[in-house]
Design a protein around this motif. Structure first.
Motif, mmCIF file in Angstrom:
data_model
loop_
_atom_site.group_PDB
_atom_site.id
_atom_site.type_symbol
_atom_site.label_atom_id
_atom_site.label_comp_id
_atom_site.label_asym_id
_atom_site.label_seq_id
_atom_site.Cartn_x
_atom_site.Cartn_y
_atom_site.Cartn_z
ATOM 1 N N THR A 26 0.826 -1.205 0.000
ATOM 2 C CA THR A 26 0.000 0.000 0.000
ATOM 3 C C THR A 26 0.862 1.258 0.000
ATOM 4 O O THR A 26 0.551 2.236 -0.696
ATOM 5 C CB THR A 26 -0.922 0.007 1.229
ATOM 6 N N ARG A 27 1.937 1.255 0.775
ATOM 7 C CA ARG A 27 2.817 2.416 0.832
ATOM 8 C C ARG A 27 3.437 2.703 -0.531
ATOM 9 O O ARG A 27 3.548 3.855 -0.953
ATOM 10 C CB ARG A 27 3.930 2.173 1.867
ATOM 11 N N GLU A 28 3.814 1.661 -1.257
ATOM 12 C CA GLU A 28 4.395 1.875 -2.585
ATOM 13 C C GLU A 28 3.352 2.419 -3.559
ATOM 14 O O GLU A 28 3.647 3.280 -4.391
ATOM 15 C CB GLU A 28 4.989 0.578 -3.125
ATOM 16 N N LYS A 29 2.125 1.949 -3.439
ATOM 17 C CA LYS A 29 1.066 2.462 -4.307
ATOM 18 C C LYS A 29 0.778 3.931 -4.000
ATOM 19 O O LYS A 29 0.534 4.720 -4.919
ATOM 20 C CB LYS A 29 -0.201 1.630 -4.130
ATOM 21 N N GLN A 30 0.801 4.292 -2.721
ATOM 22 C CA GLN A 30 0.586 5.687 -2.338
ATOM 23 C C GLN A 30 1.703 6.570 -2.881
ATOM 24 O O GLN A 30 1.463 7.704 -3.307
ATOM 25 C CB GLN A 30 0.498 5.800 -0.821
ATOM 26 N N LEU A 31 2.920 6.060 -2.877
ATOM 27 C CA LEU A 31 4.056 6.787 -3.449
ATOM 28 C C LEU A 31 3.829 7.057 -4.934
ATOM 29 O O LEU A 31 4.054 8.167 -5.420
ATOM 30 C CB LEU A 31 5.344 5.975 -3.241
ATOM 31 N N ILE A 32 3.386 6.024 -5.648
ATOM 32 C CA ILE A 32 3.149 6.167 -7.089
ATOM 33 C C ILE A 32 2.068 7.200 -7.362
ATOM 34 O O ILE A 32 2.212 8.073 -8.237
ATOM 35 C CB ILE A 32 2.769 4.800 -7.688
ATOM 36 N N LEU A 33 0.974 7.144 -6.597
ATOM 37 C CA LEU A 33 -0.114 8.099 -6.782
ATOM 38 C C LEU A 33 0.358 9.514 -6.487
ATOM 39 O O LEU A 33 0.059 10.452 -7.250
ATOM 40 C CB LEU A 33 -1.287 7.729 -5.876
#
Length: 262
Positions: A227-234
């Motif tokens: 989830t943290r990596e997805k938030q970074l991408i967004l």
């Protein structure tokens, strides 16, 4: 493709998980031997069947088919460690921000098809299409949270198993004692019944505290990393849409890294 692979993580054997199981179960076996016990005293097929089948049955009743499949898939990942490509993802996003700043957002369009991460690809496509930043955030934050909930539901399968196993072990103990009470006149059967009673409890408690609950906790941690990596991408995509300076983009995205990753 698994969620771990979609997030750019390469799987390797997780030594901590395997070593933890070895130390945990090995310690119980070693303690039994030091107390003068024998391996055969812990090898009770009846108790094993009661605890395993009972726990599986309880988990199947309490979980949906989708959650069960997710839990099994995530369990495989828990026994492996991942080499995250999150820093490479930051470099990729910063490069796109430089291109957008130097030329325009439309200059990103020819490159979208070559973007390795599906989420980043979709975010950049939304940015190029001129969708409002707040709308983009709402869409993909909802998507990220939904996917996180699905993965956490898979992790809960193992937490539930850890809750059911000790109780099933007690049921096995009661069944063993019932068998003993029904054969008080036949002393040859007393030992086997008592053994099943106590070993079933050992199986239930040890499997819960050495396997199921720790496995559920490790899966939750991996889900939070995803989830943290997805938030970074967004966040990176939104900063590109807002025309942020590439240096600022890089600094803000580095805030998502753990101390080890930094």
């Amino acid at each position: 493709m698994s969620s771990l692979q979609r997030c750019g993580m390469i799987l390797y054997m997780d030594k901590a998980t395997w070593l933890g199981l070895l130390v945990g179960f090995g310690g119980i076996i070693a303690g039994n031997l030091l107390e003068g016990g024998h391996m055969s005293s812990l090898m009770q097929l009846t108790a094993f069947i009661i605890v395993l089948a009972g726990t599986i049955g309880a988990v199947m009743v309490s979980s949906s088919e989708k959650d069960l499949k997710t839990g099994l898939a995530l369990a495989k990942a828990a026994f492996k460690t991942e080499e995250s490509h999150i820093k490479n993802r930051i470099v990729e996003i910063v490069d796109y921000s430089r291109l957008a700043k130097k030329e325009s957002l439309l200059a990103l369009e020819p490159r979208i098809g070559r973007v390795s991460d599906p989420l980043l690809q979709n975010v950049l496509r939304s940015v190029v299409d001129g969708i409002d930043q707040n709308t983009i955030r709402d869409i993909y934050e909802t998507q990220i949270l939904t996917e996180e909930d699905e993965l956490l539901a898979g992790a809960k399968v193992w937490a539930d198993a850890g809750g059911f196993a000790p109780t099933i072990g007690i049921i096995g103990a009661v069944l063993g004692l019932i068998h003993v009470m029904g054969n008080l006149t036949d002393t040859s059967k007393l030992g086997a019944g008592i053994a099943v009673a106590f070993v079933a409890t050992v199986y239930g408690v040890s499997s819960a505290n050495l396997l199921f609950l720790p496995l559920g906790n490790k899966i939750k941690r991996k889900v939070h990393e995803i989830t943290r990596e997805k938030q970074l991408i967004l966040e990176g995509g939104l900063m590109i849409a807002g025309g942020a300076n590439p240096i600022v983009v890089e600094q803000k995205l580095h805030a998502f890294l753990t101390s080890e990753q930094k």
